[in-house]
Structure formats: structure tokens, C-alpha cells
Design an enzyme around this catalytic site. Structure first.
Site, PDB file in Angstrom:
ATOM      1  N   ASP A  48     -66.766 -14.116 -42.476  1.00  0.00           N
ATOM      2  CA  ASP A  48     -65.599 -13.906 -43.319  1.00  0.00           C
ATOM      3  C   ASP A  48     -64.685 -15.132 -43.273  1.00  0.00           C
ATOM      4  O   ASP A  48     -64.202 -15.599 -44.309  1.00  0.00           O
ATOM      5  CB  ASP A  48     -64.843 -12.660 -42.853  1.00  0.00           C
ATOM      6  CG  ASP A  48     -63.545 -12.444 -43.611  1.00  0.00           C
ATOM      7  OD1 ASP A  48     -63.599 -12.087 -44.798  1.00  0.00           O
ATOM      8  OD2 ASP A  48     -62.473 -12.649 -43.010  1.00  0.00           O
ATOM      9  N   GLU A 120     -71.854 -11.567 -45.103  1.00  0.00           N
ATOM     10  CA  GLU A 120     -70.896 -12.268 -44.245  1.00  0.00           C
ATOM     11  C   GLU A 120     -71.514 -12.605 -42.896  1.00  0.00           C
ATOM     12  O   GLU A 120     -71.323 -13.714 -42.373  1.00  0.00           O
ATOM     13  CB  GLU A 120     -69.645 -11.411 -44.051  1.00  0.00           C
ATOM     14  CG  GLU A 120     -68.776 -11.318 -45.291  1.00  0.00           C
ATOM     15  CD  GLU A 120     -67.499 -10.551 -45.059  1.00  0.00           C
ATOM     16  OE1 GLU A 120     -66.463 -10.927 -45.651  1.00  0.00           O
ATOM     17  OE2 GLU A 120     -67.525  -9.566 -44.291  1.00  0.00           O
TER      18      GLU A 120
END
Length: 226
Positions: A48, A120
Site C-alpha cells: 500500500d 498490494e
């Protein structure tokens, strides 16, 4: 096909295979198997952060300079759950996902929240294993089309929002007028006003008439809803 075949096909180097594999381990799998001690949530956290900086840099370097507000809106659209899930599917990452039996039966391999997290974690693992160059190979594949046509992202249409707001109380309509054009002919900047009953409610600038109209509508909308 395995994840190693995918990485080889994309000419992405890999060194720590356990780290890469860990990106595909869902918490439901850890609960049922003894093969992995950790799921992919920490790698998801890492990915992220990497995506935030990578996408921000690409938007900052856009051929047409973007405002801070526009960059924020575009970045949010490019890294939202729906977008991340689509990237996983485009690369076929969900094929390698390790799920518990219950999650598998309940359609976890196609669930947007799970495969968005998977993307992610995959990015996080690539970054830790071989650096930003590997991450950029993936982002070139999944994001370049959208980055080259930002209008396709469907960021908030302020012209529509303004029209709907006005028509909620009346049948009046707004109009747009170009009041100034500056700059060279190959890169003009338009200045537009939006009017209601010949009164100026908002003003905006943009490197296209369409963009300037959107900015004028945004200016008017934000004033009206205060």
C-alpha cells in the site's frame, strides 16, 4: 502456469522465493495449514505504501501538470479496491492465491476485497525482493492505459452535479462561456465561466475547454453547497 512462470515472462527477477510466495497466503490458509506461519497482511501494508508513492510520482510527472486536488482524486481512483482487484485479475494473480477450504468454497478467489489486498501484498513483496524497478514493470502493465487517458477514470463530473443541484429547486439550466484563451496555439489554456440567468456563479481554467468547464462547475458547486 506458476507465479515463477509469470515473473520469468515479465523479466522480473526474484531472489527470496518464500517472500514472494508469502504474498499469496490468505489468513484463511494459515489457519488450516502448517506450511506458512504468516499471512500476507504485512506485505499488503508494505505494498500500500509503495503504491502510494509510485502512483503519486507518475501523476506528478503527467505530461499535463495536475493540481494537488486532481492528483489526489486520480490517485484514489487508481488505487481503490475495485481498481486493485482488476489489476490482480489482469495479471492472473488470483490463480496462485492460497485460500482455506471455506474461503475457497465461498468464492474468495474472485472476491474484490481479497484480490485487491493480494495485489498490494504482491507489490510489497516485489519491492522488498528486487526493488522499485520490478514494481514499475507491473504498474506499466496494469496502469499505463488509465494514466495515458485520465478522463477515462470518471472522476467526479461537476457539470452534472451542478446541473442536478440547480434543477432540484428549479427548471433552470446553466451555461458555459469561454472568456479568455492564453498560451501558444499548440497548448492553449482556456478560462471559462459558468452562468445561471446571466449571472456568473463560477470560473475555471484548464488546458482544454472541457477541463476548464469542469473546473468552473466545481467552483460554482462548492460555493452553492456551502
Amino acid at each position: 502456469m506458476t507465479v515463477w512462470n509469470l515473473l520469468d515472462k515479465l523479466n522480473i527477477p526474484y531472489h527470496n522465493e518464500d517472500l514472494i510466495l508469502n504474498a499469496f497466503v490468505h489468513s484463511s490458509y494459515v489457519n488450516e495449514q502448517n506450511k506458512f506461519l504468516e499471512d500476507n497482511e504485512r506485505l499488503e501494508f508494505m505494498g500500500d505504501a509503495v503504491l502510494q508513492i509510485c502512483v503519486s510520482e507518475r501523476l506528478f510527472k503527467n505530461k499535463v501538470p495536475l493540481s494537488e486536488g486532481d492528483m489526489t482524486l486520480y490517485r484514489a481512483k487508481l488505487v481503490c479496491e475495485e481498481a486493485l482487484a482488476s489489476y490482480s485479475l489482469k495479471l492472473g494473480l488470483n490463480e496462485y492465491l492460497m485460500l482455506g477450504l471455506g474461503e475457497e468454497r465461498n468464492g474468495g478467489r474472485q472476491r474484490p476485497s481479497i484480490i485487491a489486498d493480494l495485489f498490494e501484498s504482491f507489490i510489497g513483496a516485489l519491492y522488498l525482493d528486487s526493488g522499485m524497478s520490478s514494481v514499475n514493470i507491473i504498474l506499466d502493465i496494469v496502469m499505463n492505459k488509465a494514466l495515458n487517458d485520465l478522463d477515462s477514470l470518471g472522476i467526479t463530473d461537476y457539470k452534472t452535479k451542478l446541473q442536478e443541484y440547480i434543477q432540484a429547486d428549479s427548471r433552470k439550466s446553466v451555461s458555459y462561456e469561454v472568456i479568455n484563451v492564453t498560451g501558444p496555439s499548440n497548448a492553449p489554456e482556456f478560462e471559462v465561466v459558468v452562468k445561471l440567468d446571466q449571472l456568473v456563479f463560477g470560473i475555471g481554467k484548464g488546458l482544454s475547454k472541457k477541463k476548464a468547464e469542469q473546473m468552473a462547475a466545481k467552483d460554482a458547486f462548492e460555493k452553492l453547497v456551502k
